[in-house]
Design a protein around this motif. Structure first.
Motif, PDB file in Angstrom:
ATOM      1  N   ASP A  16     -48.697  20.540   4.678  1.00 60.06           N
ATOM      2  CA  ASP A  16     -49.782  20.768   3.879  1.00 60.06           C
ATOM      3  C   ASP A  16     -49.668  22.271   3.447  1.00 60.06           C
ATOM      4  O   ASP A  16     -50.541  22.715   2.528  1.00 60.06           O
ATOM      5  CB  ASP A  16     -51.029  20.500   4.318  1.00 60.06           C
ATOM      6  N   HIS A  17     -48.877  23.139   3.848  1.00 60.63           N
ATOM      7  CA  HIS A  17     -48.769  24.585   3.740  1.00 60.63           C
ATOM      8  C   HIS A  17     -48.501  24.674   2.271  1.00 60.63           C
ATOM      9  O   HIS A  17     -47.473  24.408   1.727  1.00 60.63           O
ATOM     10  CB  HIS A  17     -47.644  25.334   4.433  1.00 60.63           C
ATOM     11  N   ILE A  41     -46.356  22.557  -2.336  1.00 58.50           N
ATOM     12  CA  ILE A  41     -46.839  21.902  -0.956  1.00 58.50           C
ATOM     13  C   ILE A  41     -45.252  21.829  -0.055  1.00 58.50           C
ATOM     14  O   ILE A  41     -44.354  21.292  -0.680  1.00 58.50           O
ATOM     15  CB  ILE A  41     -47.374  20.830  -0.840  1.00 58.50           C
ATOM     16  N   PHE A  42     -45.466  22.491   1.103  1.00 56.70           N
ATOM     17  CA  PHE A  42     -44.163  22.347   1.752  1.00 56.70           C
ATOM     18  C   PHE A  42     -43.475  21.109   1.971  1.00 56.70           C
ATOM     19  O   PHE A  42     -42.233  20.809   1.786  1.00 56.70           O
ATOM     20  CB  PHE A  42     -44.582  23.046   3.234  1.00 56.70           C
ATOM     21  N   ALA A  43     -44.410  20.003   2.045  1.00 58.28           N
ATOM     22  CA  ALA A  43     -43.632  18.573   2.360  1.00 58.28           C
ATOM     23  C   ALA A  43     -42.793  18.215   1.029  1.00 58.28           C
ATOM     24  O   ALA A  43     -41.821  17.317   1.116  1.00 58.28           O
ATOM     25  CB  ALA A  43     -44.892  17.637   2.586  1.00 58.28           C
TER      26      ALA A  43
END
Length: 420
Positions: A16-17, A41-43
């Motif tokens: 979630d970063h 979002i990183f994902a």
């Protein structure tokens, strides 16, 4: 001289970063980084979104090096993550970070990077090869003088460039206003009419409002299917994608081809005079029409591009295309478009329901000629501003190169700006 690529975003980062992703397209030709409005979002981020660069470091593009994408990383509260297509350079202790930034933006350094790049259509260089470039470094005191001199003068040039860019943006707004002013009556700030199109309530001579579907046929495009049976009588034709249809013009720089049965091709072939609209895209560009003038023979179009074919004795294609760019067209398509986080879309029913004033075709063409006369004048002014912006960017580049290579005696010029 510098550390290279010392920091990365680890693969075990919180999914979630959130951060702002900077790729090569975010770097201007005059060393400015444009931070996107939307966070990533990183994902769901691209696999290339892994490079970290602290403020004051320098990012140098290692791919498509001919774009000369080099910039200093600014101080910002927004978390930035850079593409692995950049090499990140951090100044050593005896090197002033600002001087390193200017050195890497000089023609001397960039020309060396380009010369060491390999590949024809997609030239690239390894970060290690950048580290092997030999450069001449003056003493620390001289570095500071050069950096101070360039800080002042590049800031002045950047200010002039920003003014020209604002003027150019104002011209774009002026073009939008001119189209609306000619094709529609002036909108009232406090409309009293209950009509859903109050800005059209006073349009003497503009004709009655008519739904587009009464005077125009819509042709759906071709669905691309790699599994389609093309036996029998197949034909290979060029076809337009959404990326080819821009607001006001057709971009033919990259054209795809498709092989389909002849019967299917005949149902999706464009004709001269068709007005093209895209099904989806940015909300402010949704529904903007562009006239197809037969630029490619036997050209097909994708299903996400609609081809509107006006009844020529009732509706002029150029008039329709311009009408979609008026305040009426923008309000209609933005209010009826289906919106998601980043994109919007329309459909054939909404397009055919678009209500337009319908004077005689003769009058439509008179209005169109008036609009194009005004737009041509605006286009000429834009071209002058573009030339000024290009010259300022060249001046900036030449000044940086002259300063870091010792062609300018900055000891007598530092602390003051050059007149432009």
């Amino acid at each position: 001289m510098a550390g290279i690529n010392t920091r990365v975003l680890p693969e075990n980062t919180d999914p979630d970063h959130a951060f702002y992703y900077i790729d090569i397209s975010s770097i201007s030709g005059h060393g400015q980084i444009t931070i996107p409005e939307e966070r990533t979002i990183f994902a769901t981020s691209p696999s290339r979104a892994r490079r970290l660069a602290p403020p004051g470091s320098v990012i140098v593009s290692t791919v498509r090096t001919y774009l000369r994408a080099v910039a200093a990383v600014p101080e910002t509260e927004k978390p930035l993550v850079f593409s692995t297509g950049f090499a990140v350079l951090e100044a050593a202790e005896d090197i002033d970070a600002r001087f390193l930034s200017y050195l890497c933006q000089s023609n001397t350094f960039i020309d060396d990077v380009v010369a060491r790049s390999t590949g024809v259509s997609y030239p690239a260089i390894n970060a290690g090869d950048i580290g092997n470039i030999k450069i001449s470094i003056p003493g620390r005191a001289e570095q500071l003088l050069i950096a101070n001199f360039l800080d002042i003068n590049t800031t002045n040039i950047a200010s002039l460039i920003q003014k020209r860019l604002k003027q150019r943006a104002a011209l774009a707004d002026g073009a939008y206003a001119e189209i609306s002013d000619v094709l529609l009556s002036a909108p009232s700030p406090q409309p009293r009419a209950k009509s859903p199109w109050p800005w059209l309530r006073d349009h003497p001579g503009k004709g009655p409002l008519v739904r587009l579907g009464y005077v125009c046929r819509l042709q759906n495009g071709l669905t691309i299917d790699s599994k389609r049976d093309v036996s029998g009588e197949p034909v290979t034709r060029p076809y337009l994608r959404v990326a080819n249809v821009q607001a006001g013009y057709i971009d033919l720089s990259t054209i795809a081809e498709v092989t389909v049965p002849r019967e299917l091709a005949n149902r999706s072939t464009l004709r001269t005079g068709d007005v093209l609209m895209t099904e989806g895209g940015d909300l402010d560009k949704l529904g903007r029409g562009t006239v197809w003038n037969g630029e490619l023979a036997d050209c097909l179009h994708q299903n996400h591009v609609f081809a509107l074919r006006p009844e020529r004795d009732r509706l002029d294609g150029e008039y329709l295309a311009l009408m979609t760019q008026t305040i009426h067209g923008r309000c209609y398509f933005e209010s009826t478009g289906s919106k998601t986080t980043n994109l919007a879309s329309t459909n054939s029913s909404k397009i055919l329901s678009f209500p337009i004033p319908l004077p005689s075709v003769r009058h439509q063409r008179e209005l169109t000629r008036t609009v194009h006369t005004k737009l041509d004048a605006i286009k000429r002014m834009k071209q002058k501003l573009d030339r000024q912006i290009a010259l300022l960017a060249e001046r900036r580049q030449a000044l940086i190169t002259a300063a870091v290579t010792g062609q300018i005696d900055v000891s007598t010029a530092s602390g003051r700006g050059i007149e432009y």
